[in-house]
Structures are given as C-alpha cells and as structure tokens.
Design an enzyme around this catalytic site. Structure first.
Site, PDB file in Angstrom:
ATOM      1  N   GLY A 226       0.827  -1.199   0.000  1.00 12.56           N
ATOM      2  CA  GLY A 226       0.000   0.000   0.000  1.00 12.56           C
ATOM      3  C   GLY A 226       0.858   1.245   0.000  1.00 12.56           C
ATOM      4  O   GLY A 226       2.004   1.220  -0.468  1.00 12.56           O
ATOM      5  N   SER A 227       0.308   2.315   0.570  1.00 12.25           N
ATOM      6  CA  SER A 227       0.997   3.602   0.499  1.00 12.25           C
ATOM      7  C   SER A 227       2.227   3.620   1.407  1.00 12.25           C
ATOM      8  O   SER A 227       2.305   2.891   2.401  1.00 12.25           O
ATOM      9  CB  SER A 227       0.054   4.732   0.903  1.00 12.25           C
ATOM     10  OG  SER A 227      -0.130   4.706   2.300  1.00 12.25           O
ATOM     11  N   GLY A 231       2.526   2.246   5.183  1.00 13.07           N
ATOM     12  CA  GLY A 231       3.507   1.166   5.296  1.00 13.07           C
ATOM     13  C   GLY A 231       4.545   1.440   6.368  1.00 13.07           C
ATOM     14  O   GLY A 231       4.892   0.552   7.159  1.00 13.07           O
ATOM     15  N   GLU A 248       5.614  -3.546   0.700  1.00  9.17           N
ATOM     16  CA  GLU A 248       5.659  -3.188  -0.720  1.00  9.17           C
ATOM     17  C   GLU A 248       4.947  -1.844  -0.829  1.00  9.17           C
ATOM     18  O   GLU A 248       3.734  -1.770  -0.602  1.00  9.17           O
ATOM     19  CB  GLU A 248       4.885  -4.271  -1.480  1.00  9.17           C
ATOM     20  CG  GLU A 248       5.483  -4.738  -2.761  1.00  9.17           C
ATOM     21  CD  GLU A 248       6.967  -4.654  -2.867  1.00  9.17           C
ATOM     22  OE1 GLU A 248       7.429  -3.638  -3.414  1.00  9.17           O
ATOM     23  OE2 GLU A 248       7.679  -5.559  -2.418  1.00  9.17           O
ATOM     24  N   CYS A 282       1.591   0.303  -8.701  1.00 14.11           N
ATOM     25  CA  CYS A 282       2.878   0.704  -8.115  1.00 14.11           C
ATOM     26  C   CYS A 282       3.983   0.571  -9.144  1.00 14.11           C
ATOM     27  O   CYS A 282       5.030   1.185  -9.003  1.00 14.11           O
ATOM     28  CB  CYS A 282       3.179  -0.061  -6.839  1.00 14.11           C
ATOM     29  SG  CYS A 282       3.084  -1.810  -7.033  1.00 14.11           S
ATOM     30  N   GLU A 380       5.307  10.036  -5.771  1.00 15.45           N
ATOM     31  CA  GLU A 380       4.356   9.141  -6.431  1.00 15.45           C
ATOM     32  C   GLU A 380       2.999   9.845  -6.525  1.00 15.45           C
ATOM     33  O   GLU A 380       2.427  10.229  -5.510  1.00 15.45           O
ATOM     34  CB  GLU A 380       4.225   7.835  -5.642  1.00 15.45           C
ATOM     35  CG  GLU A 380       3.353   6.822  -6.353  1.00 15.45           C
ATOM     36  CD  GLU A 380       3.272   5.493  -5.614  1.00 15.45           C
ATOM     37  OE1 GLU A 380       3.006   5.506  -4.400  1.00 15.45           O
ATOM     38  OE2 GLU A 380       3.468   4.446  -6.257  1.00 15.45           O
TER      39      GLU A 380
HETATM   40  C1  UN1 Z   1       0.918  -3.306  -8.018  1.00 17.65           C
HETATM   41  O1  UN1 Z   1       0.714  -2.305  -8.709  1.00 17.65           O
HETATM   42  O2  UN1 Z   1       0.786  -3.255  -6.777  1.00 17.65           O
HETATM   43  O3  UN1 Z   1       3.767  -5.773 -12.602  1.00 17.65           O
HETATM   44  C2  UN1 Z   1       1.231  -4.629  -8.556  1.00 17.65           C
HETATM   45  C3  UN1 Z   1       2.622  -5.382 -12.602  1.00 17.65           C
HETATM   46  C4  UN1 Z   1       1.546  -6.265 -12.010  1.00 17.65           C
HETATM   47  C5  UN1 Z   1       1.419  -6.073 -10.546  1.00 17.65           C
HETATM   48  C6  UN1 Z   1       1.419  -4.676 -10.057  1.00 17.65           C
HETATM   49  N1  UN1 Z   1       1.833  -7.640 -12.285  1.00 17.65           N
HETATM   50  O4  UN1 Z   1       2.309  -4.296 -13.038  1.00 17.65           O
END
Ligand code: UN1
Length: 496
Positions: A226-227, A231, A248, A282, A380
């Site tokens: 998450g953010s 996090g 993550e 992300c 971000e």
């Molecule tokens: C995410 O944005 O948290 O690689 C995961 C990717 C995807 C997963 C993204 N398989 O863009």
C-alpha cells in the site's frame, strides 16, 4: 436494496460484532455497490482465535494435500474469472481487460504455489563430523496478518496468502476498504475449494481494523502492500512488537528511451504503462527519461495517443481508461497540477478532471520540461500523469532514474545490446525491463523494489516463500558417541 458482504471468520460469514458497516462505491458511477463490516479490534481478535485453532491441523496436513486445495482454488478462480473481474471493475474502476488480468495473476500464483506443495525445497550439505547429517527445512511460522490494497484486489492478496498457506501458516486478511465485495468473492473461492475452517479469515474495515491486526500479539508476521505513509506506520508498530514484516510501497518508475529506440514500440509501451489502470499501479510509468534526438517525434506521438484514449466505465466496450478510485485520489492528482504549474512545468495535454457527469475521471496528462529533483519528478502521484525529462546520454538517463527515493521497476528502449546490458547492470530497481513497459511482472520471479519501495523483502517466485517461512536447521548424529563440532573436530578426525 444494497447487498451486504460479511467477514469470513472460522469458516462462517458474519457481520461485525458491533453491527457497524461502511459503504463501497462504484468509482465510475458513484453509486453504492455493497456495504461491508466495519470491523473492530474484537472482530480481529475473533479471527485470530479462529486462525489459532486451525493452525495445528493445517500445519500437520501434508504439504502436497495443501497444494491440492490450492489447485482447486486455481480451477474455481478460472471458472469464476469473468464474474470476479466484472465485480472488480465495478468496485475499483479499472477496465475489464485489466481486471481479468488481475484474476489471472491469482490463478497463475495458485498453480505455482500448489506445485510448491511437492517442493518447498530445503537443502542438505556436508557436515564437519563423521556419522552426522545436516539439513535445512522451511518451517511455518503461525498466524500471518495481511494488509492489501485496492488496485490489485485479487492478485496482490494472492501473492501473500498462497505462499503463506502452502507453507502451513494460517491467515487473517484485512483488504482495502475500497474493495470488500471482491475480497469476499475471493475468500469464497477458498471456502468452496475445501480449505478447512479458520485457515483463512477475512475481516473488512479501514485503518483501525488494520491497526488492530498489526498490534495483535499473536500475529507473528505482517505482509503489507500500500501507500508509503501507511507502510512505514505499520513497520514502526510491528517492529516495536518484534514482528517480521514484508513491505511493498511506492514507485516512481521510469522508461528510458534512447535515440536508437524502436519508436512505435516505445510509444505503445509508454502509453499503457503510464495510463493503463489509470496510472494506479505501483509499477506504473510516471517518468519518461528521453534522449534529445528522438524526443520531438516521441512527444508528438504521445500527445496524440493520450488524446485518443477513451475514458469511461470499465465494463463498456472500447473504453481504454477507467476512473480514479475515489474523490480523495482525484483531489490528490488534481493537486499535482498546481504543483507542476508552480514549478514552471508545461502541461502538454490533460491536466484536469474529465468532463463527464459522474465518476472520478481524470484526463491522461503529459508534463514537459520536468527537471530532476522537482516534486512531480520525485513523488508518487498514482494517477494518469507522465513527467518528461530530457537527457543527453545513457549515463545521465541512468542517473536520473536512480536518484528517486523509490526503486521498484525501470525500463529502457534501445536497439543497442551494449547499452541494454549496461542498463541491466546500473539501474538500481528491483525489476528491470528491456524494450517493454514497466508493468506486467510475472508471478514466478521475485517482485519488489529497492530503497523506499520496501524493506528488502520480495514477493512471488521462490523468494516469496521467505516472508512466510522460518528456516529450521536440523542435525542428526548417528555416531553413538559425543561429538562436539568446533571443539574437538581435530581430535575425532585424528581417531577415526
Ligand atoms: C501493483 O501495482 O501493486 O507488474 C502490482 C505489474 C503487475 C502487478 C502490479 N503484475 O504491473
């Protein structure tokens, strides 16, 4: 009448003990989709109790049998893929082609981790003393707490719960408050696949619910996506309680385009990496680092592409880009337009809320004249916004890529094999792409980032098991006498 979804605790579907609920909206229409339990610390405690009761039975179930249940999860998910994808589009907005891909990642992960039921490889190695044997085994840890985001509401939880379950752990899952309906549909798959009661528990709610889970003394591991702000709070709290944490968080991913790049390929990859999922991945591309010579042609093509994208309800045919997830996201992305203007950045296209009656739509946006170090180049934004930074050389491009506080994914477009290999060596992100956008990581390789993106852990692949297992080193001495390694090795070897 709006449908009510429930928590899944100890194998039964229940409301919050207090009866409190919150609403989940469809971001394309702003209509209420479902209500869901606003769970308190009591509800979390009940889920942890259920998990504790289920732990021994599950831990002692042979791993190949645990794997068979995961294979059933894969098959049921495949049967329900379209229904879950449609529900996901309604609940968090990304277009149906992308929500199908989200469910597919979970199917892939279920097959992969199901197979781990017959591997979970440890190792043996020679030992120092005669007539002695040594091996290292992966062991389960116990109760695992998962806190997951709305942007990949099935894929990301699957990267956590499937390795946790195959390793013999039990799970309490707190998904984002934006996606309770699709989370309940995913938990139902595990129930229908025959997972024993209490092995996977779902508690819905917002920050307080997550906080109760992170704080619970019996939850030994926290895995969070998450953010960055949340996090780091999770990390601090969990560290104070001595828990193991996998994080993550954000990304500020770049595509580098060199003068010798295949232009058409780069245009497509940039468009989908920057504006696909409305920029809410992300791994989304939020910076284009482009060499001077190719820049005019590339930028003209990107403006045309961005303008041609069709915004709308992700269930409708021909729609390329769905809405942002909620009003807060819309406010945040809009706020960055002022930040950009104040820094003298030129908005080439987009830059505002899209003119549709309902829904949190924002126009695909291109920023030009962005300099390294500017806020829009560092922070971000998590929306359909791409910042363009011009560079002279490969070295400068790599330098610009590496000087942000995040390190998730990066990409380079070049036809020069030497430049590609230098980039592989020098880009300091957890994922590197050559001639491919920054999104689309596959589940059999480690997923995660360097620097502020995480805390050094990885999800998926073999590395994904590390978050949810402890190593147990086992020594078996079959010599029938006292042997003390490191003290009398020489003496014993001299005798034999
Ligand atoms: C995410 O944005 O948290 O690689 C995961 C990717 C995807 C997963 C993204 N398989 O863009």
């Amino acid at each position: 009448m709006v449908e009510a979804v429930h928590n899944f605790v100890g194998g039964t579907w229940v409301a919050a003990k207090s009866g409190a609920v919150f609403e989940s909206l469809n971001p394309a229409t702003e209509a209420v989709l479902v209500t869901a339990p606003d769970s308190s610390a009591d509800d979390v405690a009940a889920a942890v109790d259920a998990a504790r009761q289920a732990y021994n039975g599950w831990r002692l179930t042979p791993a190949p049998r645990r794997g068979e249940i995961l294979f059933r999860v894969a098959e049921l998910l495949r049967d329900r893929k379209e229904a879950i994808a449609r529900l996901m589009t309604q609940e968090m907005g990304k277009i149906i082609a992308e929500t199908r891909g989200d469910v597919q990642e979970a199917i892939d992960m279920a097959y992969y981790m199901g197979g781990e039921g017959r591997r979970l490889l440890g190792y043996t190695a020679p030992v120092e003393m005669p007539n002695k044997f040594g091996m290292a085994l992966r062991d389960s840890v116990g109760i695992v707490g998962l806190v997951t985001p709305w942007n990949f509401p099935v894929a990301v939880p699957s990267w956590k719960m499937l390795p946790a379950l195959i390793a013999g752990n039990v799970v309490v899952w707190k998904p984002s408050e934006e996606t309770p309906a699709v989370s309940a549909a995913f938990a139902k798959v595990f129930e229908d696949a025959g997972l024993p009661a209490g092995v996977l528990n779902l508690v819905t709610g917002a920050g307080d619910t997550g906080d109760a889970l992170v704080s619970h003394p019996d939850v030994r591991i926290i895995s969070f996506t998450g953010s960055t702000t949340t996090g780091l709070q999770v990390y601090t709290k969990a560290a104070g309680l001595g828990k193991k944490v996998t994080l993550e968080m954000g990304g500020k991913n770049a595509i580098i385009v060199m003068d010798d790049a295949n232009l058409d390929l780069a245009i497509d990859a940039i468009t989908w990496s920057a504006f696909g999922t409305t920029g809410q991945r992300c791994t989304a591309t939020s910076r284009l680092i482009v060499q001077k010579g190719i820049k005019p042609r590339l930028v003209d093509a990107l403006i045309a592409k961005a303008k041609s994208l069709k915004l709308g309800d992700g269930l409708d045919d021909g729609v390329d880009v769905g809405p942002l997830v909620n009003q807060k996201a819309l406010d945040k992305v809009s706020g960055y337009m002022d930040v950009a203007r104040q820094d003298g950045v030129k908005i080439l296209t987009g830059g505002q809320r899209a003119s549709v009656e309902k829904g949190f739509f924002f126009e695909p946006t291109l920023f030009d004249g962005v300099q390294r170090g500017m806020r829009v180049e560092q922070e971000e934004i998590f929306g359909p916004v791409l910042s363009i930074v011009e560079v002279d050389s490969l070295e400068e491009a790599i330098d610009v890529n590496n000087q942000v506080k995040y390190g998730l994914s990066s990409s380079i477009f070049t036809e020069n094999v030497n430049a590609a290999f230098r980039a592989i060596r020098d880009l300091t992100t957890g994922i590197v792409y050559i001639n491919h956008g920054t999104t689309g990581a596959e589940i059999q390789f480690p997923f995660g980032g360097t620097r502020g993106t995480g805390n050094g852990m990885r999800e998926a692949g073999q590395a994904g098991l590390d978050s949810f297992t402890e190593w147990k080193s086992v020594y078996v001495d079959y010599s029938g006498r006292l042997q003390r390694a490191q003290i009398d090795t020489d003496a014993i070897l001299g005798e034999s």
